[in-house]
Design an enzyme around this catalytic site. Sequence first.
Site, PDB file in Angstrom:
ATOM      1  N   SER A  71      -8.661  -1.286   3.553  1.00 22.08           N
ATOM      2  CA  SER A  71      -8.070  -1.689   2.259  1.00 22.08           C
ATOM      3  C   SER A  71      -8.042  -3.188   2.022  1.00 22.08           C
ATOM      4  CB  SER A  71      -6.640  -1.166   2.159  1.00 22.08           C
ATOM      5  OG  SER A  71      -6.649   0.131   1.667  1.00 22.08           O
ATOM      6  N   TYR A 196     -17.544   2.907  -2.116  1.00 23.15           N
ATOM      7  CA  TYR A 196     -16.165   2.618  -1.691  1.00 23.15           C
ATOM      8  C   TYR A 196     -16.001   2.877  -0.186  1.00 23.15           C
ATOM      9  CZ  TYR A 196     -11.154   3.238  -1.023  1.00 23.15           C
ATOM     10  OH  TYR A 196      -9.869   3.162  -0.532  1.00 23.15           O
ATOM     11  N   TYR A 248       1.118  -1.794   0.547  1.00 19.13           N
ATOM     12  CA  TYR A 248       1.433  -0.385   0.305  1.00 19.13           C
ATOM     13  C   TYR A 248       2.848  -0.266  -0.277  1.00 19.13           C
ATOM     14  CZ  TYR A 248      -2.507   0.062   3.541  1.00 19.13           C
ATOM     15  OH  TYR A 248      -3.717  -0.059   4.158  1.00 19.13           O
ATOM     16  N   VAL A 266      -5.803   0.139   7.038  1.00 19.42           N
ATOM     17  CA  VAL A 266      -5.409   1.155   8.026  1.00 19.42           C
ATOM     18  C   VAL A 266      -6.102   1.007   9.389  1.00 19.42           C
ATOM     19  CG1 VAL A 266      -4.594   2.942   6.447  1.00 19.42           C
ATOM     20  CG2 VAL A 266      -7.023   2.829   7.043  1.00 19.42           C
TER      21      VAL A 266
HETATM   22  N1  GLU Z   1     -10.771   3.810   3.504  1.00 17.97           N
HETATM   23  C1  GLU Z   1      -9.356   4.038   3.489  1.00 17.97           C
HETATM   24  C2  GLU Z   1      -8.987   5.061   2.451  1.00 17.97           C
HETATM   25  O1  GLU Z   1      -9.407   4.965   1.358  1.00 17.97           O
HETATM   26  C3  GLU Z   1      -8.659   2.748   3.235  1.00 17.97           C
HETATM   27  C4  GLU Z   1      -7.188   2.924   3.300  1.00 17.97           C
HETATM   28  C5  GLU Z   1      -6.418   1.713   3.701  1.00 17.97           C
HETATM   29  O2  GLU Z   1      -6.839   0.868   4.473  1.00 17.97           O
HETATM   30  O3  GLU Z   1      -5.290   1.665   3.202  1.00 17.97           O
HETATM   31  O4  GLU Z   1      -8.283   5.997   2.710  1.00 17.97           O
END
Ligand code: GLU
Length: 326
Positions: A71, A196, A248, A266
């Site tokens: 993210s 993405y 978040y 994450v």
């Molecule tokens: N690729 C992860 C997702 O879309 C990224 C999430 C993150 O790092 O918060 O679930």
Amino acid sequence: MTEATQERSDWLQDLVESMYAKHVANHSGEIATYIPELGKADPDDFGICVVTADGRIHETGESNKTFTIQSISKPFTYGMALEAYGPDEVARHVGVEPSGDAFNSIELEPATNRPFNPMINAGAITVTALLYDYYGDEAFEQLMARFSAAAGRTLDYDESVYRSESRTGHRNRAIGHLLLNFGMVPEKIDAALELYFKQCAILVNCRDLAIMGATLSNLGNNPVTGQEVYDIDRVKDMLSIMFTCGMYDYSGQWAYKVGVPAKSGVAGGVVAVVNRQLSIASYSPRLDLRGNSCRGIDVCVDLASELGLHAFDCMNEGSSYLKALL
Ligand code: GLU
């Protein structure tokens, strides 16, 4: 470097090392496994890097070990979309309000059907879909080139993490198709989702992240290479969103405790940006329940308090203060 500058640099290096020593014994949290390949990370890895807005690098621990950006890619793609389309057009597709919900929540603003902001998955997928529409099949190269310019070296991506997320990313696919249903993203949403997933699998180390952050703290200009990477006005937009939505559903508490723009991912990365002063990056893959790196949060809380970085700290006299100190 003058003798006085050298001394201040040594002092900051010592501080970074003392942060490592203080937090290395913290083993709380769990590695993310919902993308199966992320479960292979070494839970004990820990790196910290601070880069000043004039390009001095202070690092310790596993600051060279690569991990996927996840993210933390979101503010950087948001900046690209703002430059490509202009803020008004981007704002027709994605808002700037904190959602207070988890990063992967399936929820859109009731009146407009826009995702709440570009730091949650729905908003980030929208931004990436806009970039795919703009650049077509060149989009990933464009993205890699921009991220590499911000990091100051040619970056790569992790094919197995990309495939792992592409194979299991049903929730993000659902979000993408919901957005398509409401006409918020262009038609080719499946290709945009692959973009993405690839963007999230870009490999960085702690030093890369800190330099990317320092590029933002230095008004869009990479302070290590001298390259102009982001338009100065768009940097302001990127940092604003990181300030209100970057951590978040912990973003409010983060603003209260740390008080600087930041973004976490994450895989265990965190980057915090202090406008015109410095950037802090940390890598430690054990996460709390909201998906933030446990050690990463502690390091930033401590450094912010030690250096008076909080935007409203009485020690923070604005952008000139730390420059004088460092
Ligand atoms: N690729 C992860 C997702 O879309 C990224 C999430 C993150 O790092 O918060 O679930």
